[in-house]
Design a protein around this motif. Structure first.
Motif, mmCIF file in Angstrom:
data_model
loop_
_atom_site.group_PDB
_atom_site.id
_atom_site.type_symbol
_atom_site.label_atom_id
_atom_site.label_comp_id
_atom_site.label_asym_id
_atom_site.label_seq_id
_atom_site.Cartn_x
_atom_site.Cartn_y
_atom_site.Cartn_z
ATOM 1 N N ALA A 86 -60.343 -39.834 49.987
ATOM 2 C CA ALA A 86 -59.927 -39.700 48.596
ATOM 3 C C ALA A 86 -59.558 -38.264 48.290
ATOM 4 C CB ALA A 86 -61.036 -40.172 47.668
ATOM 5 N N THR A 97 -55.927 -36.940 47.004
ATOM 6 C CA THR A 97 -55.768 -36.180 45.768
ATOM 7 C C THR A 97 -55.208 -34.802 46.051
ATOM 8 O OG1 THR A 97 -58.064 -35.458 45.881
ATOM 9 C CG2 THR A 97 -57.583 -37.380 44.527
ATOM 10 N N LEU A 127 -53.174 -38.165 41.093
ATOM 11 C CA LEU A 127 -54.203 -39.127 41.465
ATOM 12 C C LEU A 127 -55.564 -38.462 41.420
ATOM 13 C CD1 LEU A 127 -52.571 -40.850 44.554
ATOM 14 C CD2 LEU A 127 -52.779 -41.771 42.255
ATOM 15 N N SER A 128 -56.493 -39.130 40.821
ATOM 16 C CA SER A 128 -57.854 -38.612 40.853
ATOM 17 C C SER A 128 -58.631 -39.353 41.931
ATOM 18 C CB SER A 128 -58.525 -38.800 39.490
ATOM 19 O OG SER A 128 -58.705 -40.164 39.236
ATOM 20 N N SER A 153 -61.332 -40.987 41.678
ATOM 21 C CA SER A 153 -61.895 -42.257 41.238
ATOM 22 C C SER A 153 -60.912 -43.411 41.430
ATOM 23 C CB SER A 153 -62.327 -42.164 39.778
ATOM 24 O OG SER A 153 -61.205 -41.931 38.953
ATOM 25 N N TRP A 154 -59.620 -43.166 41.284
ATOM 26 C CA TRP A 154 -58.634 -44.227 41.468
ATOM 27 C C TRP A 154 -58.543 -44.645 42.924
ATOM 28 C CZ3 TRP A 154 -56.907 -47.079 37.722
ATOM 29 C CH2 TRP A 154 -56.880 -46.547 36.436
ATOM 30 N N ILE A 155 -58.633 -43.671 43.806
ATOM 31 C CA ILE A 155 -58.556 -43.996 45.225
ATOM 32 C C ILE A 155 -59.785 -44.787 45.665
ATOM 33 C CG2 ILE A 155 -58.462 -43.015 47.554
ATOM 34 C CD1 ILE A 155 -55.859 -42.758 45.978
ATOM 35 N N SER A 156 -60.947 -44.361 45.244
ATOM 36 C CA SER A 156 -62.157 -45.087 45.629
ATOM 37 C C SER A 156 -62.201 -46.468 44.979
ATOM 38 C CB SER A 156 -63.403 -44.284 45.276
ATOM 39 O OG SER A 156 -63.473 -44.050 43.891
ATOM 40 N N LEU A 157 -61.620 -46.608 43.800
ATOM 41 C CA LEU A 157 -61.537 -47.914 43.159
ATOM 42 C C LEU A 157 -60.603 -48.844 43.938
ATOM 43 C CD1 LEU A 157 -62.286 -49.671 40.688
ATOM 44 C CD2 LEU A 157 -60.239 -48.769 39.591
ATOM 45 N N ALA A 158 -59.522 -48.297 44.475
ATOM 46 C CA ALA A 158 -58.573 -49.105 45.241
ATOM 47 C C ALA A 158 -59.213 -49.655 46.510
ATOM 48 C CB ALA A 158 -57.336 -48.280 45.595
ATOM 49 N N TRP A 159 -60.150 -48.909 47.100
ATOM 50 C CA TRP A 159 -60.823 -49.390 48.300
ATOM 51 C C TRP A 159 -61.680 -50.617 48.002
ATOM 52 C CZ3 TRP A 159 -59.474 -48.182 53.009
ATOM 53 C CH2 TRP A 159 -58.850 -46.969 53.242
ATOM 54 N N VAL A 202 -60.886 -52.780 45.068
ATOM 55 C CA VAL A 202 -60.061 -53.779 44.388
ATOM 56 C C VAL A 202 -59.134 -54.508 45.359
ATOM 57 C CG1 VAL A 202 -58.234 -54.067 42.671
ATOM 58 C CG2 VAL A 202 -60.203 -52.628 42.168
#
Length: 88
Positions: free
Chosen positions: A6, A10, A16-17, A19-25, A27
């Motif tokens: 992440a 970023t 991109l923050s 948190s969005w990358i870790s959320l994508a992992w 979702v």
């Protein structure tokens, strides 16, 4: 591992923050599993397909999970819509 990836993403894109990358992992696999389950449910509920076609679609879901599940949903639903029109 995920936080290192992440931070690497970023670093490449300041919009991109982390948190969005870790959320994508989280979702993306959930959506993928949902698509596979949805395709299997559509396949088992369809009564107009014979067993050979159902097996072919199941093999497609197993061999190409993402594309196969989308194709199965689209093709099985279109077959179910066109089947009653041919019978009457």
């Amino acid at each position: 591992m995920i936080s290192a990836m992440a931070s690497a993403f970023t670093g490449m894109n300041p919009m991109l923050s982390g948190s969005w990358i870790s959320l994508a992992w989280w979702v993306i696999p959930i959506v993928h599993a949902g698509l596979i389950i949805w395709a299997i449910v559509e396949l088992t509920r369809n009564r107009s397909l014979d067993l050979a076609r159902k097996i072919a679609f199941a093999v497609l879901i197993v061999l190409a999970p993402f594309v196969g599940s989308i194709l199965t949903i689209v093709l099985v639903r279109s077959h179910a819509r066109s089947e009653p029109a041919r019978r009457t």
